[in-house]
Write an enzyme that holds these catalytic residues in place. Sequence first.
Site, PDB file in Angstrom:
ATOM      1  N   VAL A 187     -15.352  16.678 -64.844  1.00 19.39           N
ATOM      2  CA  VAL A 187     -15.325  17.722 -63.820  1.00 19.39           C
ATOM      3  C   VAL A 187     -13.974  17.780 -63.102  1.00 19.39           C
ATOM      4  CG1 VAL A 187     -16.754  18.763 -62.057  1.00 19.39           C
ATOM      5  CG2 VAL A 187     -17.713  16.992 -63.468  1.00 19.39           C
ATOM      6  N   ARG A 276     -16.050   7.702 -61.595  1.00 21.66           N
ATOM      7  CA  ARG A 276     -15.943   7.054 -60.291  1.00 21.66           C
ATOM      8  C   ARG A 276     -16.844   5.821 -60.251  1.00 21.66           C
ATOM      9  NH1 ARG A 276     -13.281   9.821 -56.530  1.00 21.66           N
ATOM     10  NH2 ARG A 276     -14.490   9.004 -54.779  1.00 21.66           N
ATOM     11  N   HIS A 448     -28.901  46.190 -57.214  1.00 25.81           N
ATOM     12  CA  HIS A 448     -28.045  46.857 -58.205  1.00 25.81           C
ATOM     13  C   HIS A 448     -26.885  47.542 -57.502  1.00 25.81           C
ATOM     14  CE1 HIS A 448     -26.775  49.139 -61.691  1.00 25.81           C
ATOM     15  NE2 HIS A 448     -26.685  50.204 -60.900  1.00 25.81           N
TER      16      HIS A 448
HETATM   17  P1  FAD Z   1     -18.614   9.507 -49.971  1.00 26.56           P
HETATM   18  O1  FAD Z   1     -18.372  10.932 -49.729  1.00 26.56           O
HETATM   19  O2  FAD Z   1     -17.753   8.800 -50.945  1.00 26.56           O
HETATM   20  O3  FAD Z   1     -18.508   8.804 -48.562  1.00 26.56           O
HETATM   21  C1  FAD Z   1     -18.638   7.425 -48.410  1.00 26.56           C
HETATM   22  C2  FAD Z   1     -17.965   7.026 -47.120  1.00 26.56           C
HETATM   23  O4  FAD Z   1     -18.294   5.676 -46.846  1.00 26.56           O
HETATM   24  C3  FAD Z   1     -16.445   7.099 -47.156  1.00 26.56           C
HETATM   25  O5  FAD Z   1     -15.991   7.848 -46.072  1.00 26.56           O
HETATM   26  C4  FAD Z   1     -16.001   5.639 -47.040  1.00 26.56           C
HETATM   27  O6  FAD Z   1     -14.808   5.485 -46.270  1.00 26.56           O
HETATM   28  C5  FAD Z   1     -17.160   5.034 -46.304  1.00 26.56           C
HETATM   29  N1  FAD Z   1     -17.322   3.594 -46.514  1.00 26.56           N
HETATM   30  C6  FAD Z   1     -17.446   2.963 -47.712  1.00 26.56           C
HETATM   31  N2  FAD Z   1     -17.658   1.637 -47.510  1.00 26.56           N
HETATM   32  C7  FAD Z   1     -17.647   1.458 -46.165  1.00 26.56           C
HETATM   33  C8  FAD Z   1     -17.835   0.320 -45.339  1.00 26.56           C
HETATM   34  N3  FAD Z   1     -18.118  -0.866 -45.864  1.00 26.56           N
HETATM   35  N4  FAD Z   1     -17.734   0.489 -44.005  1.00 26.56           N
HETATM   36  C9  FAD Z   1     -17.474   1.705 -43.471  1.00 26.56           C
HETATM   37  N5  FAD Z   1     -17.317   2.812 -44.201  1.00 26.56           N
HETATM   38  C10 FAD Z   1     -17.419   2.683 -45.521  1.00 26.56           C
HETATM   39  N6  FAD Z   1     -19.516  17.067 -55.446  1.00 26.56           N
HETATM   40  C11 FAD Z   1     -20.131  18.262 -55.381  1.00 26.56           C
HETATM   41  O7  FAD Z   1     -21.351  18.311 -55.222  1.00 26.56           O
HETATM   42  N7  FAD Z   1     -19.428  19.429 -55.469  1.00 26.56           N
HETATM   43  C12 FAD Z   1     -18.096  19.430 -55.655  1.00 26.56           C
HETATM   44  O8  FAD Z   1     -17.475  20.494 -55.726  1.00 26.56           O
HETATM   45  C13 FAD Z   1     -17.416  18.190 -55.743  1.00 26.56           C
HETATM   46  N8  FAD Z   1     -16.073  18.141 -55.909  1.00 26.56           N
HETATM   47  C14 FAD Z   1     -15.450  16.938 -55.962  1.00 26.56           C
HETATM   48  C15 FAD Z   1     -14.080  16.919 -56.172  1.00 26.56           C
HETATM   49  C16 FAD Z   1     -13.406  15.724 -56.248  1.00 26.56           C
HETATM   50  C17 FAD Z   1     -11.914  15.724 -56.464  1.00 26.56           C
HETATM   51  C18 FAD Z   1     -14.131  14.496 -56.088  1.00 26.56           C
HETATM   52  C19 FAD Z   1     -13.414  13.178 -56.119  1.00 26.56           C
HETATM   53  C20 FAD Z   1     -15.498  14.500 -55.891  1.00 26.56           C
HETATM   54  C21 FAD Z   1     -16.173  15.726 -55.840  1.00 26.56           C
HETATM   55  N9  FAD Z   1     -17.559  15.787 -55.673  1.00 26.56           N
HETATM   56  C22 FAD Z   1     -18.185  17.005 -55.625  1.00 26.56           C
HETATM   57  C23 FAD Z   1     -18.374  14.571 -55.542  1.00 26.56           C
HETATM   58  C24 FAD Z   1     -18.681  14.301 -54.060  1.00 26.56           C
HETATM   59  O9  FAD Z   1     -17.469  14.195 -53.345  1.00 26.56           O
HETATM   60  C25 FAD Z   1     -19.496  13.031 -53.917  1.00 26.56           C
HETATM   61  O10 FAD Z   1     -20.647  13.101 -54.734  1.00 26.56           O
HETATM   62  C26 FAD Z   1     -19.929  12.838 -52.479  1.00 26.56           C
HETATM   63  O11 FAD Z   1     -18.817  12.729 -51.632  1.00 26.56           O
HETATM   64  C27 FAD Z   1     -20.795  11.585 -52.335  1.00 26.56           C
HETATM   65  O12 FAD Z   1     -21.167  11.448 -51.006  1.00 26.56           O
HETATM   66  P2  FAD Z   1     -21.480  10.015 -50.375  1.00 26.56           P
HETATM   67  O13 FAD Z   1     -21.881  10.290 -48.967  1.00 26.56           O
HETATM   68  O14 FAD Z   1     -22.405   9.271 -51.235  1.00 26.56           O
HETATM   69  O15 FAD Z   1     -20.099   9.213 -50.427  1.00 26.56           O
HETATM   70  P1  NAI Z   2     -16.551  12.629 -65.133  1.00 21.36           P
HETATM   71  O1  NAI Z   2     -17.560  11.593 -65.382  1.00 21.36           O
HETATM   72  O2  NAI Z   2     -16.986  14.002 -64.827  1.00 21.36           O
HETATM   73  O3  NAI Z   2     -15.587  12.748 -66.389  1.00 21.36           O
HETATM   74  C1  NAI Z   2     -14.845  11.666 -66.854  1.00 21.36           C
HETATM   75  C2  NAI Z   2     -14.410  11.968 -68.270  1.00 21.36           C
HETATM   76  O4  NAI Z   2     -13.445  11.003 -68.647  1.00 21.36           O
HETATM   77  C3  NAI Z   2     -15.557  11.892 -69.275  1.00 21.36           C
HETATM   78  O5  NAI Z   2     -15.554  13.052 -70.079  1.00 21.36           O
HETATM   79  C4  NAI Z   2     -15.243  10.630 -70.062  1.00 21.36           C
HETATM   80  O6  NAI Z   2     -15.693  10.690 -71.382  1.00 21.36           O
HETATM   81  C5  NAI Z   2     -13.736  10.586 -69.963  1.00 21.36           C
HETATM   82  N1  NAI Z   2     -13.168   9.250 -70.134  1.00 21.36           N
HETATM   83  C6  NAI Z   2     -13.632   8.091 -69.627  1.00 21.36           C
HETATM   84  N2  NAI Z   2     -12.810   7.083 -69.982  1.00 21.36           N
HETATM   85  C7  NAI Z   2     -11.816   7.625 -70.707  1.00 21.36           C
HETATM   86  C8  NAI Z   2     -10.660   7.088 -71.353  1.00 21.36           C
HETATM   87  N3  NAI Z   2     -10.366   5.787 -71.301  1.00 21.36           N
HETATM   88  N4  NAI Z   2      -9.861   7.939 -72.020  1.00 21.36           N
HETATM   89  C9  NAI Z   2     -10.124   9.265 -72.080  1.00 21.36           C
HETATM   90  N5  NAI Z   2     -11.216   9.808 -71.495  1.00 21.36           N
HETATM   91  C10 NAI Z   2     -12.035   9.003 -70.812  1.00 21.36           C
HETATM   92  O7  NAI Z   2     -15.609  12.025 -63.993  1.00 21.36           O
HETATM   93  P2  NAI Z   2     -14.511  12.687 -63.055  1.00 21.36           P
HETATM   94  O8  NAI Z   2     -13.990  13.943 -63.620  1.00 21.36           O
HETATM   95  O9  NAI Z   2     -13.575  11.580 -62.738  1.00 21.36           O
HETATM   96  O10 NAI Z   2     -15.331  13.049 -61.772  1.00 21.36           O
HETATM   97  C11 NAI Z   2     -16.104  12.045 -61.132  1.00 21.36           C
HETATM   98  C12 NAI Z   2     -17.360  12.619 -60.580  1.00 21.36           C
HETATM   99  O11 NAI Z   2     -17.071  13.344 -59.388  1.00 21.36           O
HETATM  100  C13 NAI Z   2     -18.046  13.645 -61.480  1.00 21.36           C
HETATM  101  O12 NAI Z   2     -18.852  13.031 -62.454  1.00 21.36           O
HETATM  102  C14 NAI Z   2     -18.874  14.380 -60.501  1.00 21.36           C
HETATM  103  O13 NAI Z   2     -20.055  13.654 -60.263  1.00 21.36           O
HETATM  104  C15 NAI Z   2     -18.015  14.377 -59.261  1.00 21.36           C
HETATM  105  N6  NAI Z   2     -17.321  15.659 -59.146  1.00 21.36           N
HETATM  106  C16 NAI Z   2     -18.075  16.783 -59.014  1.00 21.36           C
HETATM  107  C17 NAI Z   2     -17.480  18.013 -58.944  1.00 21.36           C
HETATM  108  C18 NAI Z   2     -18.334  19.215 -58.847  1.00 21.36           C
HETATM  109  O14 NAI Z   2     -19.522  19.072 -58.586  1.00 21.36           O
HETATM  110  N7  NAI Z   2     -17.807  20.410 -59.033  1.00 21.36           N
HETATM  111  C19 NAI Z   2     -16.027  18.169 -58.978  1.00 21.36           C
HETATM  112  C20 NAI Z   2     -15.331  16.931 -59.167  1.00 21.36           C
HETATM  113  C21 NAI Z   2     -15.972  15.731 -59.225  1.00 21.36           C
END
Ligand code: FAD
Ligand code: NAI
Length: 469
Positions: A187, A276, A448
């Site tokens: 993703v 992740r 529509h």
């Molecule tokens: P997090 O958002 O990771 O929050 C955890 C928090 O806990 C952090 O602030 C951290 O500092 C804190 N923490 C950790 N350990 C401790 C500790 N011991 N003490 C105090 N604080 C602590 N998901 C979607 O649904 N739609 C999207 O479009 C989407 N886009 C994404 C794009 C990117 C680039 C990335 C990286 C992720 C994306 N995701 C998306 C995934 C989404 O961000 C995560 O699934 C979501 O943030 C998870 O929420 P969470 O509350 O479990 O954890």
């Molecule tokens: P991902 O799990 O979506 O994709 C990782 C990709 O890397 C997989 O296709 C895997 O086969 C490949 N891969 C793993 N090891 C590799 C290697 N050594 N060499 C080459 N390819 C390798 O993970 P990504 O993109 O890092 O995102 C993490 C998570 O964050 C997503 O799974 C999703 O849960 C969340 N996310 C959600 C978004 C959304 O909802 N729009 C946007 C961005 C992130």
Amino acid sequence: MVIGSGPGGYIAAIRAAQLGRKVACVEEWINHAGKPKLGGTCLNVGCIPSKALLASSEQFEKAQLHFGDLGITMDNLAVDVDKMVGRKEAIVEKITGGVEFLFRKNKITWLKGHGKLAGKDGANFKIDVSGDGKSESHTAQHVIIATGSKARHLPNVPVDNKIVSDNEGALAFTSVPKKLAVIGAGVIGLELGSVWRRLGAEVTILEALPEFLGTTDAALQKEAAKLFKKQGLTIHLGVKIDGVQTTDSSVSISYQDKDGNAQTLEADRLIVSIGRVPNTDDLGLDSIGLSADERGFIPVDGHCATKVPNVYAIGDVVRGPMLAHKAEDEGVLVAEIIDGQKPHIDYNCIPWVIYTHPEIAWVGQTEQALKAEGRAIKAGQFPMLANGRAMGIGETDGFIKIIADAQTDEILGVHIISANASDLIAEAVVAMEFKAASEDIGRICHPHPSLSEVMREAALAVDKRALNI
Ligand code: FAD
Ligand code: NAI
């Protein structure tokens, strides 16, 4: 006590406060300017900033390639990366500040620093909070662990967020790289690869798996691969990364292609997006008799309860998709369970969206998974091309596909690749939560002209009676 204030933790804290609990939330996030921030990955370096950059780059590409079709010509079109990144930062500042406001409104105490479980004090749990050279101890009747996840890095490839970046660095480039390499066509690779490609980078994605978007319906995989190729995104599948060498201004990736031949990819920058890992380091789980599983997740049951009574874990740190809305729903769920209610999450009804263009969204099961289960199914598909609204807005790529049970007609999966798929999928989620049949969607009046009519036509197509094709 909630540990972590991402979408799981902050929503759990608000819901628990709404239900009359005294709530504190520990959060250690410090942003690049050295300021403590609430909101976790999603608000600071995930969903929200990535969607801001996706929007800027999408508008740029539209202006560059598609406005002409709409009768608009423009001269001197240019990209201002500083301004785009600045806009993204301003949105992050506003939305994380919004969570601070909500904490004040709901009288939730923000404990700034690192939270660590430190055993029990009678029936209560002890949590040590350390930060700024200080440490203090707190107690709580109930604990919700919502510590989220962090980017997985390649072994022996340090991420400096300059030449080699994870999601954090890839959201903060100060200029458009000429050549961008991405490892992982998941993703993040597709979304952030799209951002920088649209702004002018030559993007090559290296993916280990032999299939593209392997978990999605095969019809989506095929259409997405075709469209991304047309857009100029180069994706090599089935590769094995052998090594990554960096200099001050470039990176060289040696890999074996799908036929086992040695290849080298030279680029200015590299994004590593290979999944992740859950945050369970230094959390003191063992002090209360808990431990993470072999992949680092905290084991929980279907209601996010750990094996220790009154301790729950939600979001990215537990099983299930790593999605913000899944984390939020689990936050509400556990707060309501603590309140004595009996909430439930149907994990089969959690939608996925990939914010490429067109967007890709789905809920429920794929045709391939259902067939592998031996389930008798029927499917209907309708192209955006045959929809008047799609023509009007110049968004005719893609389709909606609905899969239903062959006998009962219950909707089992909906798969969309189209503009605004992130909004269109919500109708499918409602339908599946209510165990609707495809006939129900076929009989419901849709506005529509609108893209939502394609959902109705796909439902009618399940019964081979689409009207406009
Ligand atoms: P997090 O958002 O990771 O929050 C955890 C928090 O806990 C952090 O602030 C951290 O500092 C804190 N923490 C950790 N350990 C401790 C500790 N011991 N003490 C105090 N604080 C602590 N998901 C979607 O649904 N739609 C999207 O479009 C989407 N886009 C994404 C794009 C990117 C680039 C990335 C990286 C992720 C994306 N995701 C998306 C995934 C989404 O961000 C995560 O699934 C979501 O943030 C998870 O929420 P969470 O509350 O479990 O954890
Ligand atoms: P991902 O799990 O979506 O994709 C990782 C990709 O890397 C997989 O296709 C895997 O086969 C490949 N891969 C793993 N090891 C590799 C290697 N050594 N060499 C080459 N390819 C390798 O993970 P990504 O993109 O890092 O995102 C993490 C998570 O964050 C997503 O799974 C999703 O849960 C969340 N996310 C959600 C978004 C959304 O909802 N729009 C946007 C961005 C992130």
